[in-house]
Write a protein that holds these residues in place. Structure first.
Motif, PDB file in Angstrom:
ATOM      1  N   ARG A   1       0.974  -0.867   0.057  1.00 36.59           N
ATOM      2  CA  ARG A   1       0.101   0.099   0.300  1.00 36.59           C
ATOM      3  C   ARG A   1       0.893   1.560  -0.230  1.00 36.59           C
ATOM      4  O   ARG A   1       1.594   1.871   0.009  1.00 36.59           O
ATOM      5  N   VAL A   2       0.093   2.014  -0.742  1.00 35.05           N
ATOM      6  CA  VAL A   2       1.276   3.384  -0.499  1.00 35.05           C
ATOM      7  C   VAL A   2      -0.239   4.447  -1.114  1.00 35.05           C
ATOM      8  O   VAL A   2      -0.924   4.327  -1.739  1.00 35.05           O
ATOM      9  N   ALA A   3       0.061   5.189   0.059  1.00 37.43           N
ATOM     10  CA  ALA A   3      -0.724   6.284   0.445  1.00 37.43           C
ATOM     11  C   ALA A   3      -0.827   7.327  -0.156  1.00 37.43           C
ATOM     12  O   ALA A   3       0.138   7.622  -0.590  1.00 37.43           O
ATOM     13  N   SER A   4      -2.533   7.818  -0.063  1.00 37.92           N
ATOM     14  CA  SER A   4      -2.600   8.987  -1.168  1.00 37.92           C
ATOM     15  C   SER A   4      -2.296  10.346   0.211  1.00 37.92           C
ATOM     16  O   SER A   4      -2.193  10.285   0.918  1.00 37.92           O
ATOM     17  N   ASP A   5      -2.754  11.487  -0.535  1.00 38.92           N
ATOM     18  CA  ASP A   5      -2.283  12.646  -0.388  1.00 38.92           C
ATOM     19  C   ASP A   5      -3.596  13.163   0.906  1.00 38.92           C
ATOM     20  O   ASP A   5      -3.744  13.178   2.084  1.00 38.92           O
ATOM     21  N   GLU A   6      -4.874  11.850   0.395  1.00 37.42           N
ATOM     22  CA  GLU A   6      -6.372  11.672   1.540  1.00 37.42           C
ATOM     23  C   GLU A   6      -6.475  10.679   2.680  1.00 37.42           C
ATOM     24  O   GLU A   6      -6.878  10.931   3.634  1.00 37.42           O
ATOM     25  N   GLY A   7      -4.928  10.335   2.428  1.00 39.10           N
ATOM     26  CA  GLY A   7      -4.965   8.366   3.691  1.00 39.10           C
ATOM     27  C   GLY A   7      -5.144   7.377   3.320  1.00 39.10           C
ATOM     28  O   GLY A   7      -5.343   6.561   3.832  1.00 39.10           O
ATOM     29  N   VAL A   8      -5.666   7.670   1.838  1.00 34.40           N
ATOM     30  CA  VAL A   8      -6.663   6.173   1.594  1.00 34.40           C
ATOM     31  C   VAL A   8      -4.923   5.944   0.582  1.00 34.40           C
ATOM     32  O   VAL A   8      -4.149   6.630   0.488  1.00 34.40           O
ATOM     33  N   ALA A   9      -5.704   4.344   0.503  1.00 33.11           N
ATOM     34  CA  ALA A   9      -4.107   4.185  -1.205  1.00 33.11           C
ATOM     35  C   ALA A   9      -4.150   4.460  -2.394  1.00 33.11           C
ATOM     36  O   ALA A   9      -5.427   4.655  -2.750  1.00 33.11           O
ATOM     37  N   SER A  10      -2.785   5.202  -2.379  1.00 30.17           N
ATOM     38  CA  SER A  10      -2.916   5.486  -3.755  1.00 30.17           C
ATOM     39  C   SER A  10      -3.230   4.304  -5.027  1.00 30.17           C
ATOM     40  O   SER A  10      -3.311   4.347  -6.332  1.00 30.17           O
ATOM     41  N   HIS A  11      -2.175   3.509  -4.310  1.00 29.88           N
ATOM     42  CA  HIS A  11      -2.014   2.518  -5.342  1.00 29.88           C
ATOM     43  C   HIS A  11      -1.600   0.955  -4.475  1.00 29.88           C
ATOM     44  O   HIS A  11      -1.201   1.257  -3.217  1.00 29.88           O
ATOM     45  N   TYR A  12      -1.632  -0.060  -4.486  1.00 29.59           N
ATOM     46  CA  TYR A  12      -1.048  -1.218  -3.918  1.00 29.59           C
ATOM     47  C   TYR A  12      -0.084  -2.707  -4.908  1.00 29.59           C
ATOM     48  O   TYR A  12       0.779  -3.355  -4.057  1.00 29.59           O
ATOM     49  N   GLY A  13       1.144  -0.530  -5.659  1.00 26.01           N
ATOM     50  CA  GLY A  13       2.063  -1.291  -5.878  1.00 26.01           C
ATOM     51  C   GLY A  13       2.487  -1.482  -7.571  1.00 26.01           C
ATOM     52  O   GLY A  13       3.563  -1.344  -8.302  1.00 26.01           O
ATOM     53  N   GLU A  14       1.351  -2.066  -8.061  1.00 21.20           N
ATOM     54  CA  GLU A  14       1.047  -2.340  -9.215  1.00 21.20           C
ATOM     55  C   GLU A  14      -0.472  -1.647 -10.019  1.00 21.20           C
ATOM     56  O   GLU A  14      -1.669  -2.105 -10.249  1.00 21.20           O
ATOM     57  N   PRO A  15      -0.372  -0.176 -10.528  1.00 22.57           N
ATOM     58  CA  PRO A  15      -1.566   0.653 -10.793  1.00 22.57           C
ATOM     59  C   PRO A  15      -2.255  -0.027 -11.999  1.00 22.57           C
ATOM     60  O   PRO A  15      -3.476  -0.001 -11.835  1.00 22.57           O
ATOM     61  N   LEU A  16      -1.405  -0.086 -13.064  1.00 26.72           N
ATOM     62  CA  LEU A  16      -2.657   0.046 -13.874  1.00 26.72           C
ATOM     63  C   LEU A  16      -2.562  -1.795 -14.206  1.00 26.72           C
ATOM     64  O   LEU A  16      -4.414  -2.178 -14.639  1.00 26.72           O
TER      65      LEU A  16
END
Length: 378
Positions: A10-25
């Protein structure tokens, strides 16, 4: 923090939820195919109860809500007196309460406004964002799995078709980009999110970040308050008369502007999808400036013709963006965008320009639905 925070990669976004989990596409593909879920627990939830709730909300917002049936989903806009968008609201009624689902940062001001407007009506307003959270899925196994967990309520996005009383500005000579849009927002008590995350840990569904959802929204021309609305935006500019405005429902705040622009005028700006040149591998930031004509971004004194609202890397289409352009910009003109690194000031327009071509969403001719004959001069 939610149970989603414990998922690997998990990579957090500015809002605190997940931006992605390592494999966005890959997450994006899985989400579109109905095999992934998105944590939207940063979104807000306001609940209105009482016998007058629907007629009261109907009187203040842009959508026809009087005949809303239990379980039926719609969306509405709260406008200012000049017709500019203040709040975009996802609406579903369960027969006893009306649930208003909003983007991050909107629940408290919406609840405060509604509370001030209660007067002697039989309504109660509560901000329930601390108790409930939203999880999103598209049609498929993920949506079925979330439905099986028994959420408090489900909101089915109406974007796939023109709503009753609405109108579409996007030309109908080809299939609308959102014709197959099937997003559903599931509302769970926060203490039950562990059961939702258990679906991921057991391999029943995949977790996807908000980057994946953002890319799919951009490609489907799907506007959002957090992504595309600024202090000047009116619904016509985003083609939001399609699902969030009922043109014959009667008076509400901002209705005069909605009617005048649609019937007699034209929206001053128009939403377009930009296909970005991917040779540089860079996406523009939100707010990046758009210029008309090849080489225009580097011309001394060049004036921008619009701005990017959101940009994303789509798993099939590559770099794409939504942009609000001046209505006067020709629909076939080549564009350039000043990209810049993440967090850069768009006014400074750093970096090399990114070439872009337009896919028209709101045409220059939008509006002027009624022709008013001109009187002969004496």
């Amino acid at each position: 923090m939610t149970p989603f925070s414990e998922l690997p990669g998990r990579v957090a976004s500015d809002e605190g939820v997940a931006s992605h989990y390592g494999e966005p596409l890959l997450e994006q593909r899985a989400l579109e195919a109905g095999g992934a879920i998105v944590d939207l627990s940063h979104h807000g939830i306001v609940v209105v109860s009482g016998a007058d709730r629907l007629s009261w909300l109907h009187s203040m917002t842009s959508q026809h809500l009087l005949a809303l049936r239990p379980g039926e989903s719609t969306e509405t806009l709260l406008l200012d007196p000049n017709g500019r968008i203040e709040r975009a609201v996802r609406v579903v009624d369960d027969g006893e309460r009306t649930w208003l689902l909003v983007d991050a940062g909107s629940a408290a001001p919406l609840a405060a406004f509604l509370t001030r407007m209660r007067f002697a009506l039989r309504v109660e307003v509560e901000d329930r964002s601390e108790k409930y959270a939203t999880v999103l899925a598209f049609e498929g196994d993920a949506r079925d799995a979330l439905h099986g967990l028994g959420p408090a309520v489900e909101w089915r996005d109406p974007w796939s078709a023109v709503a009753r009383g609405g109108v579409q500005y996007a030309r109908d000579d080809a299939e609308h980009a959102g014709a197959h849009w099937s997003a559903t927002h599931f509302v769970f008590e926060r203490e039950r999110l562990a059961s939702v995350v258990d679906l991921v840990t057991r391999g029943a569904v995949r977790a996807a970040g908000v980057l994946a959802l953002d890319a799919l929204e951009v490609r489907a021309w799907r506007p959002s308050q957090a992504g595309d609305v600024d202090e000047r935006t009116i619904p016509h500019e985003l083609d939001w008369l399609r699902t969030a405005v009922h043109l014959t429902k009667g008076c509400y705040r901002g209705q005069e502007t909605v009617a005048k622009v649609h019937n007699l005028g034209h929206p001053p700006r128009r939403l377009a999808l930009l296909h970005l040149d991917g040779t540089g591998g860079e996406l523009p930031v939100a707010g990046a400036l758009v210029f008309a004509g090849p080489g225009s971004a580097n011309e001394p004194g060049a004036r921008p013709v619009g701005r990017v609202t959101r940009a994303a890397l789509h798993h099939e289409w590559g770099g794409i963006a939504l942009a609000l352009l001046k209505r006067s910009v020709a629909e076939d003109v080549a564009l350039e965008v000043r990209g810049g690194p993440e967090g850069a000031d768009p006014q400074a327009a750093p970096g090399d320009p990114i070439a872009a071509t337009q896919e028209v969403i709101v045409p220059s001719s939008a509006g002027a639905a009624r022709s008013v004959p001109r009187l002969k001069r004496l």
